[in-house]
Design an enzyme around this catalytic site. Structure first.
Site, PDB file in Angstrom:
ATOM      1  N   HIS A  83       3.433  14.332   0.941  1.00 59.19           N
ATOM      2  CA  HIS A  83       2.965  15.660   0.562  1.00 59.19           C
ATOM      3  C   HIS A  83       4.067  16.652   0.914  1.00 59.19           C
ATOM      4  O   HIS A  83       4.889  16.401   1.806  1.00 59.19           O
ATOM      5  CB  HIS A  83       1.699  16.056   1.327  1.00 59.19           C
ATOM      6  CG  HIS A  83       0.495  15.241   1.004  1.00 59.19           C
ATOM      7  ND1 HIS A  83      -0.216  15.374  -0.181  1.00 59.19           N
ATOM      8  CD2 HIS A  83      -0.155  14.282   1.716  1.00 59.19           C
ATOM      9  CE1 HIS A  83      -1.245  14.544  -0.174  1.00 59.19           C
ATOM     10  NE2 HIS A  83      -1.226  13.868   0.954  1.00 59.19           N
TER      11      HIS A  83
ATOM     12  N   ASP B 216       0.757   2.703   3.685  1.00 60.18           N
ATOM     13  CA  ASP B 216      -0.024   3.798   3.102  1.00 60.18           C
ATOM     14  C   ASP B 216       0.883   5.015   2.930  1.00 60.18           C
ATOM     15  O   ASP B 216       0.487   6.156   3.196  1.00 60.18           O
ATOM     16  CB  ASP B 216      -1.248   4.134   3.965  1.00 60.18           C
ATOM     17  CG  ASP B 216      -2.245   5.035   3.241  1.00 60.18           C
ATOM     18  OD1 ASP B 216      -2.095   5.237   2.025  1.00 60.18           O
ATOM     19  OD2 ASP B 216      -3.170   5.553   3.902  1.00 60.18           O
TER      20      ASP B 216
ATOM     21  N   ASN C  80      -4.771   6.549  -7.274  1.00 61.36           N
ATOM     22  CA  ASN C  80      -5.264   7.931  -7.227  1.00 61.36           C
ATOM     23  C   ASN C  80      -4.148   8.934  -7.516  1.00 61.36           C
ATOM     24  O   ASN C  80      -3.745   9.725  -6.677  1.00 61.36           O
ATOM     25  CB  ASN C  80      -5.967   8.231  -5.899  1.00 61.36           C
ATOM     26  CG  ASN C  80      -5.143   7.868  -4.684  1.00 61.36           C
ATOM     27  OD1 ASN C  80      -4.295   6.987  -4.728  1.00 61.36           O
ATOM     28  ND2 ASN C  80      -5.385   8.556  -3.583  1.00 61.36           N
TER      29      ASN C  80
ATOM     30  N   HIS D  90       0.834  -1.199   0.000  1.00 63.86           N
ATOM     31  CA  HIS D  90       0.000   0.000   0.000  1.00 63.86           C
ATOM     32  C   HIS D  90       0.873   1.254   0.000  1.00 63.86           C
ATOM     33  O   HIS D  90       1.279   1.753   1.047  1.00 63.86           O
ATOM     34  CB  HIS D  90      -0.896  -0.023   1.244  1.00 63.86           C
ATOM     35  CG  HIS D  90      -1.976   0.998   1.241  1.00 63.86           C
ATOM     36  ND1 HIS D  90      -3.028   0.957   2.128  1.00 63.86           N
ATOM     37  CD2 HIS D  90      -2.185   2.111   0.480  1.00 63.86           C
ATOM     38  CE1 HIS D  90      -3.836   1.973   1.904  1.00 63.86           C
ATOM     39  NE2 HIS D  90      -3.336   2.699   0.911  1.00 63.86           N
TER      40      HIS D  90
ATOM     41  N   HIS E 160       1.628   5.230  -2.186  1.00 68.36           N
ATOM     42  CA  HIS E 160       1.236   6.263  -3.146  1.00 68.36           C
ATOM     43  C   HIS E 160       2.511   6.976  -3.583  1.00 68.36           C
ATOM     44  O   HIS E 160       3.003   7.853  -2.872  1.00 68.36           O
ATOM     45  CB  HIS E 160       0.274   7.263  -2.507  1.00 68.36           C
ATOM     46  CG  HIS E 160      -0.990   6.669  -1.984  1.00 68.36           C
ATOM     47  ND1 HIS E 160      -2.173   6.650  -2.708  1.00 68.36           N
ATOM     48  CD2 HIS E 160      -1.268   6.064  -0.801  1.00 68.36           C
ATOM     49  CE1 HIS E 160      -3.127   6.070  -1.978  1.00 68.36           C
ATOM     50  NE2 HIS E 160      -2.595   5.699  -0.828  1.00 68.36           N
TER      51      HIS E 160
END
Length: 455
Positions: free
Chosen positions: A324, A320, A95, A61, A63
């Site tokens: 950012h 996860d 995403n 998991h 991103h």
């Protein structure tokens, strides 16, 4: 190239023993227990004395933000961070921009990874309200499953129509990894919080807005749909003790808790390193640096998650990993974005929980290496076995070091663990028989492999 790794303590398939491993090119040739040197000619010898040798971590998991969001992260930077953290395989989420919800977008991500990823890779295909007709066109041998956002999250990928949910669960034919939060409950909670605290409530109210009820109701629906359609469901980042009631303990005939060795369950749960390590008390010190969706909850929820690591209710530990820019983390519940980078320090953080007695190192390997491979049908990875790919990590205990900004490899340049002193250190990461990380350096010239699956 034939390499001997000797003098280390091997942790694999529930056992810990002194031994050596011979790697022949990309694969493990042999594993020898004890201190007898294997009777084979080798080109290189790696001294693993004082280290534990584990299978390479499989993070189910992440991103990595590419394509489209590369100001925060990209495949090159985050796979470098993965290598430095002992992660040899990752599954990336859909995403990004464009979303990975078409066959063309999926192929584009594989092309990018083949050029940039320094460890092994694959990608989830994203479900929408109206793309389930594409599921039959997917190459099941190349991807781990379907990612479904059943509740409010970033990326505008919310699937909120009941008929669409039924269709997805009925036709997926692959593991469905679901983000479960109830949008209506979250919206109601946010409206109440704004009325009480202003337009941007302090981050300490985040677990009140993305509440236990929001998580439980969505997870309950996902389990109900999976049972109705006999689908394979993997619930991402479970955060509450109440949700764990939906994933029953398994016990043997003597009533003892039973692990899932070699067994594939149809409904499983993931816990993340962040939810296992932090609690709502940490908002006071770390603020929005630990703001994520679902929210980090109470100390009681964290304790329940930690207990569930040992009784079969939690099957996999992921990260996860969601970088950012710090400028995007400014504000409170409404303005600051959710997500944090964790992949580089996930293994050493979990080894800290081993030292605290939360779980054994054998159980850590089960949850971070073996079970992701079992759950998603990963071919020839996740275990130290003859004939398997030589994906492994050497970690050294009792080697205190403090995380400073200059050691962070994620492109965003920060970590919620900054200033923390770790007692374990990743010594070397070997991916497909190649040393991709050693002595704080990543081999940027190395490119990992796409993962193969048997569903």
């Amino acid at each position: 190239m034939r390499t001997l790794i000797e003098g280390g303590t091997i942790v694999n398939e529930g056992r810990t023993f002194d031994g050596s491993i011979v790697v022949d090119d990309k694969n493990i040739l042999s594993i020898t227990e004890g201190f007898t040197r294997p009777d084979v000619a080798v080109d290189e010898t790696i001294d693993a004395s004082g280290c534990f040798i584990l299978p390479g971590i499989i993070d189910d998991h992440v991103h990595f933000r590419e394509p489209g969001l590369t100001d925060k992260a990209d495949i090159d930077s985050e796979s470098r961070a993965a290598a430095a953290g002992g992660v040899t395989t990752y599954f990336d989420m859909p995403n990004c921009v464009p979303q990975t919800t078409t066959l063309e977008a999926l192929e584009d991500k594989f092309r990018l990874a083949a050029e940039k990823s320094h460890v092994n890779y694959s990608f989830f295909f994203g479900a929408t309200n109206d793309n389930s007709d594409l599921f039959a066109c997917l190459d099941r041998s190349r991807i781990p499953g379907i990612k479904l956002f059943m509740g409010s999250s970033t990326g505008n990928m919310l699937v909120d129509r009941r008929e669409a949910l039924d269709r997805i669960f009925a036709t997926a034919g692959l593991p469905i990894m679901a983000h479960c939060e109830d949008t209506a409950i979250i919206n109601r909670n946010m409206a109440a919080a704004k009325q009480r605290y202003g337009d941007d409530p302090d981050v300490r109210h985040h677990p009140e807005i993305r509440s236990e009820e929001a998580c439980y109701e969505s997870t309950r629906l996902a389990v109900e749909l999976a049972q109705k359609h006999h689908a394979r469901l993997h619930v991402a980042h479970v955060t509450t003790a109440r949700e764990l009631e939906l994933f029953g303990e398994r016990r043997n005939e003597r009533g003892e808790r039973r692990e899932e060795r070699g067994e594939r369950r149809e409904i499983t749960a993931e816990a993340t390193v962040s939810h296992l390590y932090f609690s709502d008390r940490d908002y006071a010190q770390l603020g929005t640096r630990i703001k994520c969706n679902p929210a980090i909850k109470t100390e009681g929820d964290r304790e329940a998650l930690q207990q569930a690591l040992n009784d079969g209710r939690i099957t996999v530990i992921g990260t996860d990993h969601a970088p950012h820019l710090l400028s995007q983390k400014e504000g409170g519940c409404a303005r600051a974005v959710s997500g944090m980078p964790m992949i580089q320090f996930s293994l050493v953080t979990m080894l800290e929980l081993v030292d605290r007695g939360v779980l054994s190192i054998e159980r850590l390997v089960e949850l971070m290496c073996h079970n992701p491979a079992r759950l998603f049908g990963v071919c020839q990875r996740g275990f130290l076995r003859s004939g398997y790919r030589a994906d492994l990590v050497m970690v050294r205990p009792d080697r205190a070091w403090t995380l400073t900004k200059d050691r962070i490899l994620s492109k965003c340049g920060w970590s919620p663990m900054e200033g923390h002193t770790f007692m374990w250190q990743v010594e070397r990461t070997i991916c497909n028989g190649h040393t991709v990380y050693h002595q704080r350096r990543v081999d940027d010239s190395y490119i990992g492999e796409p993962v193969n699956f048997e569903h």
